[in-house]
Scaffold this motif. Structure first.
Motif, short mmCIF file in Angstrom:
data_model
loop_
_atom_site.label_atom_id
_atom_site.label_comp_id
_atom_site.label_asym_id
_atom_site.label_seq_id
_atom_site.Cartn_x
_atom_site.Cartn_y
_atom_site.Cartn_z
N TYR A 15 2.75 -6.84 -1.15
CA TYR A 15 2.36 -5.53 -1.90
C TYR A 15 2.94 -5.07 -2.81
O TYR A 15 4.16 -5.18 -2.82
CB TYR A 15 1.75 -4.68 -0.75
N THR A 18 0.50 0.17 -6.88
CA THR A 18 -0.77 0.33 -7.63
C THR A 18 -0.83 1.58 -8.31
O THR A 18 -1.92 1.86 -9.08
CB THR A 18 -2.06 -0.19 -7.07
N LYS A 22 -4.73 2.78 -6.35
CA LYS A 22 -4.80 2.25 -4.91
C LYS A 22 -6.26 2.98 -4.39
O LYS A 22 -6.60 2.34 -3.47
CB LYS A 22 -3.77 2.81 -4.32
N TYR A 25 -8.97 0.33 -5.65
CA TYR A 25 -8.64 -0.80 -4.74
C TYR A 25 -9.38 -0.45 -3.31
O TYR A 25 -10.12 -1.31 -2.59
CB TYR A 25 -7.33 -1.39 -4.47
N LEU A 79 -6.16 -3.97 5.88
CA LEU A 79 -6.00 -3.94 4.33
C LEU A 79 -6.26 -2.50 4.05
O LEU A 79 -5.43 -2.10 2.94
CB LEU A 79 -6.98 -4.85 3.79
N GLN A 82 -3.24 -0.37 4.73
CA GLN A 82 -2.12 -0.72 4.08
C GLN A 82 -2.17 -0.41 2.42
O GLN A 82 -1.11 0.11 1.81
CB GLN A 82 -2.03 -2.27 3.87
N ILE A 83 -3.41 -0.29 1.95
CA ILE A 83 -3.62 0.00 0.40
C ILE A 83 -3.25 1.27 0.29
O ILE A 83 -2.61 1.85 -0.69
CB ILE A 83 -4.87 -0.21 -0.04
N HIS A 88 4.68 -0.90 3.78
CA HIS A 88 3.75 -2.06 4.29
C HIS A 88 4.43 -2.55 5.36
O HIS A 88 5.43 -3.86 5.16
CB HIS A 88 3.42 -2.79 3.01
N VAL A 174 -0.13 -10.30 2.42
CA VAL A 174 -0.65 -9.23 2.53
C VAL A 174 -1.22 -8.86 3.94
O VAL A 174 -1.69 -7.99 4.37
CB VAL A 174 -1.87 -8.73 1.58
N ILE A 271 -2.49 -13.00 -4.27
CA ILE A 271 -3.21 -12.26 -3.46
C ILE A 271 -4.70 -12.40 -3.12
O ILE A 271 -5.20 -12.54 -2.23
CB ILE A 271 -2.71 -10.82 -3.55
#
Length: 308
Positions: A15, A18, A22, A25, A79, A82-83, A88, A174, A271
């Motif tokens: 990760y 971002t 984020k 995403y 996911l 985690q985003i 992480h 990830v 990824i």
């Protein structure tokens, strides 16, 4: 041999920050997950409530759609968390639970595709004996084996991995992967590597060989058969082959990433390749079969348009 440490959590180092993207995403992943749930649940319901679809081919399809839901649920909620998270990490028990979910999903997928190719082989090559060969009990037994064996194989795999003494806790992915943990081990991993090879042969190579054999037989019948036989083969086998190729290519990307150094590849591409077969297949399969299988397509169209 390095110094073994007591590991209580793993750090997922793939990760990267971002920033404000984020949330974008998160929205994309959430939308994809909702699409997967809706598409697969719709087709499962259609097959279950329509008696005309209570045939072996559609029952195997239903098993396939259930597996797509199972595999995507093992990945997407994780996911999404985690985003949005700044740290992480994942606990050891949850990491092994995710490995169990994702690896069994892959194995069930290949077994299911192999069983479906066997079903098409009997239907096309031995149409007169098909109903007596593919009985309800045989269908139930094949579906049971399709699910039971992968679960058993993964339990053995994790029982070999969990006792390993680890020299680190950083996984360059990830999500959790069994081989990523084995690479962190300070202790001897020969048994893990041997079983990993056996597991790969049984869960991937053997189903692919069975599929190859059945399709060689189907092609032989098609070339020597009538135009009606060829049309039947094309209509029922095309979505199966497309699904198989899509999933096999995705798995090849994943195996290559796990076994070889991909540090020279851009992080985002790494990824995307590692997530390809876990994100595209659960959506690709129901859409493909929903559009290509005429009976399913007609019933879905009636349901969505509100027709009785």
């Amino acid at each position: 041999m390095g110094n073994a440490t007591k590991v209580s959590y793993f750090i997922l180092s793939a990760y990267f920050d971002t920033g404000v993207f984020k949330y974008l995403y998160f929205t994309i992943i959430m939308s994809l997950y909702l699409l997967i749930i809706c598409a697969n649940v719709l087709l499962i319901v259609v097959i279950c409530v329509n008696r005309s679809l209570h045939e072996p081919m559609y029952l195997f399809l239903c098993s396939l759609f259930v597996n797509e839901l199972y595999g995507s649920t093992g990945l997407f909620p994780f996911l999404l968390v985690q985003i949005l998270s700044d740290i992480h990490t994942v606990s050891v028990p949850f990491c092994f639970l995710q490995i169990f979910s994702l690896y069994s999903y892959v194995c069930v997928e290949f077994f299911n595709l192999a069983v479906m190719s066997y079903d098409r082989y009997l239907a096309i090559c031995y149409p007169l004996q098909y109903n007596t060969s593919m009985t309800f009990n045989k269908v139930a037994m094949l579906i049971f084996v399709t699910w039971f064996f992968p679960f058993l194989a993964i339990v053995v795999l994790l029982s070999l991995t969990s006792p390993l003494q680890l020299c680190g806790n950083i996984i360059n992915k990830v999500y959790c992967g069994n081989y990523s943990i084995v690479k962190l081990a300070c202790s001897d991993t020969r048994v893990n590597n041997i079983y990993g090879l056996i597991y790969t042969v049984i869960s991937i190579i053997i189903p692919l060989l069975l599929i190859l054999y059945t399709y060689m037989k189907i092609l032989k019948v098609c070339f020597s058969g009538s135009q009606q036989t060829r049309q039947k083969a094309v209509s029922t086998c095309t979505p199966h082959l497309a699904s198989l190729l899509n999933f096999s290519f995705g798995c090849c990307f994943q195996i290559l990433q796990s076994r070889f150094d991909t540090s020279s590849v851009p992080n985002m591409l790494n990824i995307l390749l590692s997530l390809y077969f876990l994100t595209c297949q659960p959506l690709f399969t129901p859409v493909l079969y929903g559009l290509k299988m005429s009976k399913i397509y007609v019933i879905c169209k009636r349901l969505l348009c509100g027709e009785v």
